[in-house]
Design a protein around this motif. Structure first.
Motif, mmCIF file in Angstrom:
data_model
loop_
_atom_site.group_PDB
_atom_site.id
_atom_site.type_symbol
_atom_site.label_atom_id
_atom_site.label_comp_id
_atom_site.label_asym_id
_atom_site.label_seq_id
_atom_site.Cartn_x
_atom_site.Cartn_y
_atom_site.Cartn_z
ATOM 1 N N HIS A 111 51.841 89.299 43.248
ATOM 2 C CA HIS A 111 51.108 87.812 42.544
ATOM 3 C C HIS A 111 50.421 88.595 42.067
ATOM 4 C CE1 HIS A 111 54.455 85.056 44.622
ATOM 5 N NE2 HIS A 111 54.882 86.181 44.253
ATOM 6 N N THR A 159 50.419 89.205 38.771
ATOM 7 C CA THR A 159 51.134 89.436 37.458
ATOM 8 C C THR A 159 49.874 88.173 37.339
ATOM 9 O OG1 THR A 159 52.965 88.994 39.047
ATOM 10 C CG2 THR A 159 52.641 87.529 37.309
ATOM 11 N N SER A 193 60.403 87.136 41.105
ATOM 12 C CA SER A 193 59.212 87.754 40.002
ATOM 13 C C SER A 193 60.886 87.958 38.924
ATOM 14 C CB SER A 193 59.711 88.678 40.781
ATOM 15 O OG SER A 193 60.085 89.551 41.100
ATOM 16 N N TYR A 233 49.232 80.877 46.511
ATOM 17 C CA TYR A 233 51.550 81.038 46.227
ATOM 18 C C TYR A 233 51.573 80.590 45.099
ATOM 19 C CZ TYR A 233 55.922 83.863 46.820
ATOM 20 O OH TYR A 233 56.432 84.289 47.086
ATOM 21 N N PHE A 234 51.565 81.639 43.779
ATOM 22 C CA PHE A 234 51.902 81.719 42.319
ATOM 23 C C PHE A 234 52.634 80.609 41.744
ATOM 24 C CE2 PHE A 234 53.803 82.513 38.557
ATOM 25 C CZ PHE A 234 52.316 82.869 37.488
ATOM 26 N N ASP A 235 54.722 80.917 42.645
ATOM 27 C CA ASP A 235 55.175 80.147 42.021
ATOM 28 C C ASP A 235 55.215 78.738 43.176
ATOM 29 O OD1 ASP A 235 56.703 81.982 40.720
ATOM 30 O OD2 ASP A 235 56.666 82.735 42.766
ATOM 31 N N HIS A 288 53.397 86.189 53.003
ATOM 32 C CA HIS A 288 54.340 85.643 51.506
ATOM 33 C C HIS A 288 54.673 83.756 52.117
ATOM 34 C CE1 HIS A 288 54.615 87.529 47.923
ATOM 35 N NE2 HIS A 288 54.677 88.962 48.439
#
Length: 337
Positions: free
Chosen positions: A81, A84, A164, A185-187, A225
């Motif tokens: 992450h 990204t 992803s 957390y990116f999402d 995660h």
């Protein structure tokens, strides 16, 4: 008007897959140019996340061969992450697609993602696997179960579909990447900027895991995660705890009222003296304590999200989608999603 697309791929152990991945991206780029499509592949950013094989040398060779390939070198391994997010900050495209290094995310599917995004005016589109990705019952069932559990705990139904392999509107992608901290957390952070989230179902297979039986995600990483997902969002558990405390407090009031009435107008004989009053006191004090604790935790959660960079508002422009909608409306480019 030409719309641009950037791709971002974190690299950790992809020396055997990178050349084939770039070739497929080049085929997509060439087809769009040949068809005079209103979109072009502006760049493919590969983030060397402290790779443990010869990926760095392979990337240097690919960057020399393909002008659209850009390489970002991180100082050490930070994780998928963060890598990204770092790669996204080096993009300039109107849209950003993120892909894994091992070809389990075929580049030709990007067009299906774009079609879904512009026809439904979405800002984020995920590819949801329509089949078991790892061909391993325990691994696939465990992944789905954790996502379902987290979706219930956090109240975020999109968690079940995140992966992803995603297409992001460029402004949303870069804004999200710029506020991501160590434990974000990116999402989940993406949902701070938009709720226009869609997904398509396609068969995805992790051939590297199927052939070798090895996965880049250990149980420890999966639990990490899950922890970051919870930290990056409000959870239903906090509110449920506060409501439970409030419920206990109200019940204690009714129970106390019952005891007072029972003392003057006996309805039921309580043989053990002091038991009823003790239970009423426990419920009263426990209810207040749990309710106040829920309020404190809710406040801490709000402060945490504020420190992590959750915005008050975000402005977005979806007018640029018109040329792509017209392109996909043409029967020659219509694709089933």
């Amino acid at each position: 008007m030409t719309i641009t697309l950037s791709t971002v791929t974190p690299v950790y152990s992809g020396e055997h897959y990178l050349a084939a991945l770039v070739e497929q991206l080049d085929l997509l780029r060439a087809r769009w140019e040949r068809e005079n499509a209103p979109i072009r592949l502006a760049e493919s950013v590969f983030v060397d996340d402290g790779s443990i094989d010869d990926s760095a040398a392979v990337l240097r060779g690919l960057a020399e061969k393909y002008p659209f390939v850009r390489v970002v070198q991180l100082s050490r391994n930070f994780g998928q992450h963060p890598a990204t997010a770092a790669g996204i900050l080096y993009t300039s495209g109107d849209w950003v697609a993120t892909l894994d290094e091992d070809l389990q995310h075929p580049p030709h599917m990007i067009e299906s993602l774009l079609r879904k995004a512009v026809t439904e005016q979405a800002d984020i589109v995920y590819v949801h696997p329509s089949e078991r990705v790892h061909k391993n019952l325990i691994r696939d069932l465990g992944s789905r179960s954790i996502k379902k559990l987290l979706a219930v705990l956090t109240g975020n139904k999109n968690i079940e579909h995140i992966s992803s392999f995603r297409l992001l509107r460029g402004s949303v992608a870069r804004a999200t990447s710029s506020v991501c901290s160590h434990d974000t957390y990116f999402d989940i952070a993406l949902t701070w900027f938009t709720d226009k989230i869609r997904y398509i179902s396609e068969p995805l297979h992790d051939e590297r895991h199927i052939q070798s039986g090895k996965s880049g995600y250990t149980l420890r990483k999966l639990l990490s995660h899950a922890r970051r997902m919870v930290l990056s969002t409000h959870t239903k558990v906090l509110r449920a705890g506060g409501l439970l405390g409030l419920g206990m407090f109200v019940m204690s009031l009714f129970f106390t009222a019952y005891l007072v009435i029972n003392a003057f107008f006996p309805i039921h004989v309580i043989e053990v003296k002091g038991w009823a009053s003790t239970m009423a006191a426990i419920m009263f004090i426990g209810g207040i304590t749990l309710f106040l604790l829920g309020i404190v935790l809710e406040y801490v959660s709000i402060v945490l999200l504020h420190t992590q960079g959750k915005p008050v508002f975000f402005v977005i422009d979806r007018e640029m989608d018109a040329p792509l909608r017209a392109y996909f409306a043409d029967s020659g480019h219509a694709r089933s999603v």
